[in-house]
Design an enzyme around this catalytic site. Structure first.
Site, mmCIF file in Angstrom:
data_model
loop_
_atom_site.group_PDB
_atom_site.id
_atom_site.type_symbol
_atom_site.label_atom_id
_atom_site.label_comp_id
_atom_site.label_asym_id
_atom_site.label_seq_id
_atom_site.Cartn_x
_atom_site.Cartn_y
_atom_site.Cartn_z
ATOM 1 N N LYS A 153 41.528 30.261 40.091
ATOM 2 C CA LYS A 153 42.866 30.870 40.021
ATOM 3 C C LYS A 153 43.912 29.544 40.710
ATOM 4 C CE LYS A 153 42.010 34.940 38.552
ATOM 5 N NZ LYS A 153 40.747 34.981 37.932
HETATM 6 C C1 LIG Z 1 43.928 40.265 35.540
HETATM 7 C C2 LIG Z 1 42.474 40.198 36.635
HETATM 8 N N1 LIG Z 1 42.274 41.064 37.471
HETATM 9 C C3 LIG Z 1 41.008 41.069 38.363
HETATM 10 C C4 LIG Z 1 40.199 39.754 38.432
HETATM 11 C C5 LIG Z 1 39.112 39.718 39.227
HETATM 12 O O1 LIG Z 1 39.290 38.653 40.235
HETATM 13 P P1 LIG Z 1 38.088 38.342 41.079
HETATM 14 O O2 LIG Z 1 37.227 37.407 40.420
HETATM 15 O O3 LIG Z 1 38.693 37.844 42.239
HETATM 16 O O4 LIG Z 1 37.454 39.657 41.499
HETATM 17 C C6 LIG Z 1 40.542 38.730 37.523
HETATM 18 C C7 LIG Z 1 39.552 37.655 37.559
HETATM 19 O O5 LIG Z 1 39.689 36.728 36.688
HETATM 20 C C8 LIG Z 1 41.772 38.827 36.336
HETATM 21 O O6 LIG Z 1 41.845 37.959 35.707
#
Ligand SMILES: Cc1ncc(COP(=O)(O)O)c(C=O)c1O
Length: 407
Positions: free
Chosen positions: A188
């Site tokens: 990210k």
């Molecule tokens: C749009 C979106 N929402 C939520 C997430 C979930 O993030 P995490 O891996 O920190 O739980 C991601 C992860 O890629 C994402 O792209």
């Protein structure tokens, strides 16, 4: 050349802050996490922040805090990662999938208006700021997403996994909706390895999320062990979760936060290079950036390869990979995922824009360590595969072609 799709940039105080944690004798949630919360809230202009171990955890805490329960309906765009939808199912509620705009991949006010007309009983929306560009939160003299949600008494949870630092107008994402959730996953815009942040201006939501983040215990674990007035006693007021962010991760987050704008500007440089070099390709639609480039976090740079191109999307990905360029796809829409397709009997015909995006979408590498030489190689390779390689029956489709990025 070998250009990976994503690469983390460690250029600041990461090692120094990790070392401080190692020497402190306390590795899990403590002062570094607390400081990260305070500085992050300050950065985005929100009152409260709650550091957790993923954006998925933050989204789960958010739907829980606003009181989503069995049988409730929550709007979710189909062009997103599965986490945006699965947290609705965690609560026994039902996601109502909606289409997105072609060109931006965002839920627009007009798409939302239509969805609210068709589903007047929805309780909330999980709004994704796709690729790092803000959805249209406000419209001068009209109804933006905030107005529409307030008018229909719909709570707004913003999935800002892609959107730090992102602005709408002169305000950062994180200062608009009821609750906003950020991701610090390894690829990210800033990272803690794994991690996330829930931010809100609502004290009740914050207190609820904070309690549920740690087993439903009424005080912080680190306070229990480190406070001078510490007492062994704690109470469990709800069956909560185990979602706290350890200080080891928060240490990386603090260092990354200091670099956030530098890293964003580096990604903007990549995006500007792509716009400059690729805008003449007639077989490709570039993403639309409707605001100043500076407002976009530039987490993802998604192209759409048009059906008239002589290579298919999958063939393009394979050939890019053979040439040493890592690319990715954001996303196979949720309405095409087996579980949701079957459980909710979803038909692709109801998601024409997401379908058009999905069939041709490819995301190019975009990160601050990607310098001119690498960008030149990526663009040369894209052009080699797509320029002047149109099917013989192709003729320019200017009328249907999306507008190129405007600053
Ligand atoms: C749009 C979106 N929402 C939520 C997430 C979930 O993030 P995490 O891996 O920190 O739980 C991601 C992860 O890629 C994402 O792209």
């Amino acid at each position: 050349m070998n250009i990976p799709f994503s690469k983390v940039s460690i250029t600041g105080n990461e090692s120094k802050y990790i070392d401080e944690v190692l020497k402190s004798g306390w590795l899990t949630t403590a002062s570094k996490a607390l400081k990260f919360e305070q500085l992050f809230a300050q950065y985005v202009g929100a009152k409260y922040a709650c550091a957790v171990n993923s954006c998925t955890a933050a989204l789960h805490l958010a739907v829980e805090a606003i009181g989503i329960g069995p049988g409730d309906k929550v709007l979710v765009p189909t062009l997103t990662f599965t986490a945006s939808a699965e947290v609705v199912r965690y609560m026994g509620a039902d996601p109502i999938f909606i289409d997105v705009e072609y060109g931006t991949g965002l839920v627009s006010p007009s798409i939302l208006k239509k969805a609210l007309r068709e589903h007047p009983d929805v309780k909330a929306i999980i709004l994704v700021h796709y690729a790092g560009q803000a959805a249209e939160m406000k419209v001068t003299g009209g109804e933006g997403i905030i107005d529409l949600c307030r008018k229909h008494n719909v709570k707004i949870i913003e999935d800002a996994a892609h959107a730090f630092p992102t602005k709408f107008g002169d305000q950062f994402i994180g200062s608009f909706g009821d609750i906003t959730c950020f991701s610090f996953y390894a690829n990210k815009t800033i990272t803690t390895g794994e991690g996330g942040m829930l931010v809100t201006n609502d004290e009740a939501f914050y207190k609820r999320a904070k309690t549920m983040r740690l087993h439903g215990i009424n005080r912080d674990i680190w306070d229990r062990f480190t406070s001078v007035k510490s007492s062994w006693e704690y109470d469990v007021v709800e069956p909560g979760f185990k979602y706290n962010m350890p200080d080891l991760n928060a240490a990386i987050g603090l260092a990354q936060l200091e670099q956030a704008e530098y890293l964003r500007a580096g990604r903007q440089r990549c995006a500007e290079y792509y716009f400059r070099e690729l805008s003449d390709l007639i077989a490709v639609d570039l993403p639309i950036c409707y605001g100043p480039y500076e407002n976009h976090s530039w987490h993802i740079f998604p192209l759409v390869i048009c059906p008239e191109a002589s290579v298919s999307r999958n063939e393009f990905i394979e050939r890019m990979s053979n040439e040493g360029v890592g690319v990715s796809v954001h996303y196979k829409p949720i309405h095409r995922m087996t579980y949701y397709k079957q459980a909710y009997k979803l038909d692709p015909i109801n998601y024409p824009n997401a379908e058009k995006i999905w069939k041709g979408t490819v995301s190019l590498p975009i990160y601050s360590d990607l310098k001119e030489e690498g960008l030149r190689y990526v663009c040369q390779t894209v052009k080699l595969l797509l320029d002047k390689r149109l099917n013989y029956f192709f003729f320019p489709k200017e009328a249907s072609r999306v507008q190129l990025s405007t600053k």
